[in-house]
Design a protein around this motif. Sequence first.
Motif, PDB file in Angstrom:
ATOM      1  N   UNK A  81       0.869  -1.178   0.000  1.00  0.00           N
ATOM      2  CA  UNK A  81       0.000   0.000   0.000  1.00  0.00           C
ATOM      3  C   UNK A  81       0.907   1.229   0.000  1.00  0.00           C
ATOM      4  N   UNK A  82       0.862   2.003  -1.080  1.00  0.00           N
ATOM      5  CA  UNK A  82       1.720   3.178  -1.195  1.00  0.00           C
ATOM      6  C   UNK A  82       0.989   4.489  -0.943  1.00  0.00           C
ATOM      7  N   UNK A  83      -0.340   4.445  -0.945  1.00  0.00           N
ATOM      8  CA  UNK A  83      -1.152   5.633  -0.686  1.00  0.00           C
ATOM      9  C   UNK A  83      -2.570   5.182  -0.399  1.00  0.00           C
ATOM     10  N   UNK A  84      -3.411   6.111   0.019  1.00  0.00           N
ATOM     11  CA  UNK A  84      -4.811   5.765   0.254  1.00  0.00           C
ATOM     12  C   UNK A  84      -5.524   5.410  -1.048  1.00  0.00           C
ATOM     13  N   UNK A  85      -5.005   5.847  -2.169  1.00  0.00           N
ATOM     14  CA  UNK A  85      -5.594   5.479  -3.458  1.00  0.00           C
ATOM     15  C   UNK A  85      -5.556   3.978  -3.688  1.00  0.00           C
ATOM     16  N   UNK A  86      -4.592   3.300  -3.058  1.00  0.00           N
ATOM     17  CA  UNK A  86      -4.465   1.856  -3.220  1.00  0.00           C
ATOM     18  C   UNK A  86      -5.548   1.089  -2.465  1.00  0.00           C
ATOM     19  N   UNK A  87      -6.382   1.798  -1.714  1.00  0.00           N
ATOM     20  CA  UNK A  87      -7.498   1.153  -1.018  1.00  0.00           C
ATOM     21  C   UNK A  87      -8.697   0.966  -1.934  1.00  0.00           C
ATOM     22  N   UNK A 114     -13.285   3.917  -4.575  1.00  0.00           N
ATOM     23  CA  UNK A 114     -14.543   3.242  -4.270  1.00  0.00           C
ATOM     24  C   UNK A 114     -14.250   2.172  -3.230  1.00  0.00           C
ATOM     25  N   UNK A 115     -14.748   2.371  -2.029  1.00  0.00           N
ATOM     26  CA  UNK A 115     -14.492   1.422  -0.944  1.00  0.00           C
ATOM     27  C   UNK A 115     -15.801   1.119  -0.215  1.00  0.00           C
ATOM     28  N   UNK A 116     -15.805  -0.005   0.465  1.00  0.00           N
ATOM     29  CA  UNK A 116     -16.889  -0.312   1.393  1.00  0.00           C
ATOM     30  C   UNK A 116     -16.378  -0.022   2.793  1.00  0.00           C
ATOM     31  N   UNK A 117     -16.997   0.929   3.466  1.00  0.00           N
ATOM     32  CA  UNK A 117     -16.563   1.325   4.806  1.00  0.00           C
ATOM     33  C   UNK A 117     -17.358   0.559   5.852  1.00  0.00           C
ATOM     34  N   UNK A 118     -16.654  -0.100   6.753  1.00  0.00           N
ATOM     35  CA  UNK A 118     -17.269  -0.771   7.891  1.00  0.00           C
ATOM     36  C   UNK A 118     -16.863   0.006   9.131  1.00  0.00           C
ATOM     37  N   UNK A 119     -17.766   0.837   9.640  1.00  0.00           N
ATOM     38  CA  UNK A 119     -17.465   1.714  10.774  1.00  0.00           C
ATOM     39  C   UNK A 119     -17.980   1.092  12.067  1.00  0.00           C
ATOM     40  N   UNK A 120     -17.122   1.020  13.062  1.00  0.00           N
ATOM     41  CA  UNK A 120     -17.465   0.417  14.349  1.00  0.00           C
ATOM     42  C   UNK A 120     -17.370   1.436  15.477  1.00  0.00           C
ATOM     43  N   UNK A 121     -18.103   1.185  16.549  1.00  0.00           N
ATOM     44  CA  UNK A 121     -18.048   2.046  17.724  1.00  0.00           C
ATOM     45  C   UNK A 121     -16.687   1.964  18.402  1.00  0.00           C
ATOM     46  N   UNK A 122     -16.106   0.775  18.433  1.00  0.00           N
ATOM     47  CA  UNK A 122     -14.835   0.546  19.126  1.00  0.00           C
ATOM     48  C   UNK A 122     -13.760   0.152  18.124  1.00  0.00           C
TER      49      UNK A 122
END
Length: 209
Positions: A81-87, A114-122
């Motif tokens: 992973x060289x940058x956030x673009x690689x996500x 284009x990403x799928x974000x999985x956001x958690x409380x913890x």
Amino acid sequence: GTTPVGFDIDIINEIADRLGLEVNIINTSFDGIFAGIGTNYDIVCSACTITPERQETMLFSAPYINNYQAVVLPADSDETIDSFNDLDGKVVALQKGTTSDVLIGDYESTGTIAVKIVASEKVTSCFTQLTNGEVDVVVADSTVADGFVATYPDKYRIAYLDEAEPESFGIAIGKDNEALQTAINEALAEMEADGTIDEIYEYWFGSAE
């Protein structure tokens, strides 16, 4: 377990000792944490990035640690992973309400990736999801990532660190509580001068800054 531990806990306990105060830790989710200042608790000491937007509604202590955004992969992954673009195209775990959430949300909403974000409380849930193969990567504060990697080097590795965009952590305080802000800053200055902050940093992250 049920007892909060970590870098920030040690920092605030040391500050309280120097101010002759007793700490009552309220463990809550980060999403919406700042709304509780002045009602549910007096301060927030929880890897809070100092931002101009937050400074409009609350006070901050002097910075006590620098932070970056990090991308974490499983330790056995050979991916680069060289940058956030690689996500692009990946499933990304992050903690709700954090600067990681804002950052990746901005990348996604602008169509940069284009990403799928999985956001958690913890944030612990994010790393559990990575271990279980439910997500591809975790995006988190470098201080958080450093702690997990130091504790579980066989499970995680930091694949990318965005050193171009440094952040500073401070203790968030109610907008009208300047006296507490001053007292906390005086304690932090003493801790910086006598090496206490470096000692706590080294204990949790393996080496002083």
